[in-house]
Design an enzyme around this catalytic site. Structure first.
Site, PDB file in Angstrom:
ATOM      1  N   SER A 149      49.220  28.023  13.652  1.00  0.00           N
ATOM      2  CA  SER A 149      49.317  27.166  14.838  1.00  0.00           C
ATOM      3  C   SER A 149      50.134  27.906  15.886  1.00  0.00           C
ATOM      4  O   SER A 149      50.947  28.771  15.543  1.00  0.00           O
ATOM      5  CB  SER A 149      50.039  25.864  14.465  1.00  0.00           C
ATOM      6  OG  SER A 149      50.439  25.155  15.620  1.00  0.00           O
ATOM      7  N   TYR A 162      57.291  21.933  10.530  1.00  0.00           N
ATOM      8  CA  TYR A 162      55.889  22.373  10.614  1.00  0.00           C
ATOM      9  C   TYR A 162      55.836  23.771  11.226  1.00  0.00           C
ATOM     10  O   TYR A 162      55.160  24.657  10.717  1.00  0.00           O
ATOM     11  CB  TYR A 162      55.106  21.365  11.465  1.00  0.00           C
ATOM     12  CG  TYR A 162      53.653  21.711  11.674  1.00  0.00           C
ATOM     13  CD1 TYR A 162      52.733  21.562  10.636  1.00  0.00           C
ATOM     14  CD2 TYR A 162      53.186  22.169  12.906  1.00  0.00           C
ATOM     15  CE1 TYR A 162      51.388  21.868  10.825  1.00  0.00           C
ATOM     16  CE2 TYR A 162      51.852  22.478  13.101  1.00  0.00           C
ATOM     17  CZ  TYR A 162      50.958  22.319  12.058  1.00  0.00           C
ATOM     18  OH  TYR A 162      49.631  22.630  12.242  1.00  0.00           O
ATOM     19  N   LYS A 166      54.404  27.280   9.568  1.00  0.00           N
ATOM     20  CA  LYS A 166      53.313  28.034  10.195  1.00  0.00           C
ATOM     21  C   LYS A 166      53.746  29.461  10.557  1.00  0.00           C
ATOM     22  O   LYS A 166      52.927  30.387  10.540  1.00  0.00           O
ATOM     23  CB  LYS A 166      52.794  27.280  11.428  1.00  0.00           C
ATOM     24  CG  LYS A 166      52.039  25.995  11.069  1.00  0.00           C
ATOM     25  CD  LYS A 166      50.892  26.275  10.117  1.00  0.00           C
ATOM     26  CE  LYS A 166      49.961  25.106   9.923  1.00  0.00           C
ATOM     27  NZ  LYS A 166      48.826  25.426   9.040  1.00  0.00           N
TER      28      LYS A 166
END
Length: 258
Positions: A149, A162, A166
């Site tokens: 991402s 998160y 990533k």
């Protein structure tokens, strides 16, 4: 000079796409299948993967559904075993399945959330790649595509854990490329921006957040899931045969804005 267009052809190749019953994973699976690959649709529920596989078959595409919770070791092994049983080889692995159960500041997150995110977003792609590596090695090569991402490159707000997961996935990809290149195995990572999927609904369903995002980025809009498929099709095919260890964003210009 050989025909360049034919290098995109994936006929005879077998691809596993995790988290492919909906969203980005589904569009990637469809793109690979349309280019000739035999595709293994995988997500947690068997009925969901069966439904997608049936849809593909109705369109004349080759696919089977194998349910797999990628955080579960037994299910990961089963996914690889059943793929080899059905198709005899694995050429392409797309590690797309991911979770983000928490939206908020770093200090408000519990340890169990950290463990869950890292388990699914980092540990599972590492271990699943390790499981397919021997078959790719035997075949003289393969392509691993990890879906990260833009959050793994540039920190946003309230997505700290998160983002960390990533970023770790990006470094996993670079190490896979470095260690497995001599085996003919390529590893690359794709960093999508904001895509209109159920996964990111909390972000785009808020008009203020969406307005701030689209107002900042050069292309002035979020993406549809199918806009991620072309890049993966390139990385999976011989058209991308010299591409490994790369970090590729498809983000409407998010990483170059403001």
């Amino acid at each position: 000079m050989s025909e360049i267009k034919s290098k995109f052809d994936l006929s005879g190749k077998v691809a596993i796409v995790t988290g492919s019953s909906k969203g980005i994973g589904l569009s990637i699976a469809q793109g690979l299948a349309e280019n000739g690959a035999k595709v293994v649709i995988s997500s947690r529920k068997q009925e969901a993967v069966d439904a997608v596989a049936s849809e593909f078959k109705a369109k004349g595409l080759e696919a089977i559904g194998i349910a797999c919770h990628i955080g579960d070791a037994e299910q990961r092994q089963n996914l690889v075993d059943k793929t080899l049983e059905a198709y005899g080889r694995i050429d392409i692995l797309v590690n797309n399945a991911a979770i983000n159960p928490f939206y908020g500041p770093l200090e408000a997150t519990g340890e169990e959330v950290f463990d869950k995110i890292m388990d699914v977003n980092v540990k599972a792609p590492w271990l699943l790649s390790n499981l397919v590596q021997p078959n790719m090695k035997e075949n003289g090569g393969g392509s691993i595509i990890n879906i990260s991402s833009v959050e793994g490159v540039h920190p946003g707000f309230r997505l700290g854990l998160y983002s960390m997961s990533k970023a770790a996935l990006i470094m996993l990809t670079k190490n896979q490329a470095k260690e497995w290149g001599k085996l003919g195995i390529r590893a690359n990572v794709v960093c999508p921006g904001l895509i209109k999927t159920k996964f990111s609904q909390a972000l785009w369903s808020d008009e203020k957040t969406l307005g701030m995002y689209t107002g900042t980025i050069p292309l002035k809009r979020m993406a549809e899931p199918e806009e991620m498929a072309g890049l993966v099709m390139l990385l999976a095919s011989d058209a991308g045969s010299y591409m490994t260890g790369g970090v590729y964003s498809a983000d409407g210009g998010y990483l170059i804005s403001g």
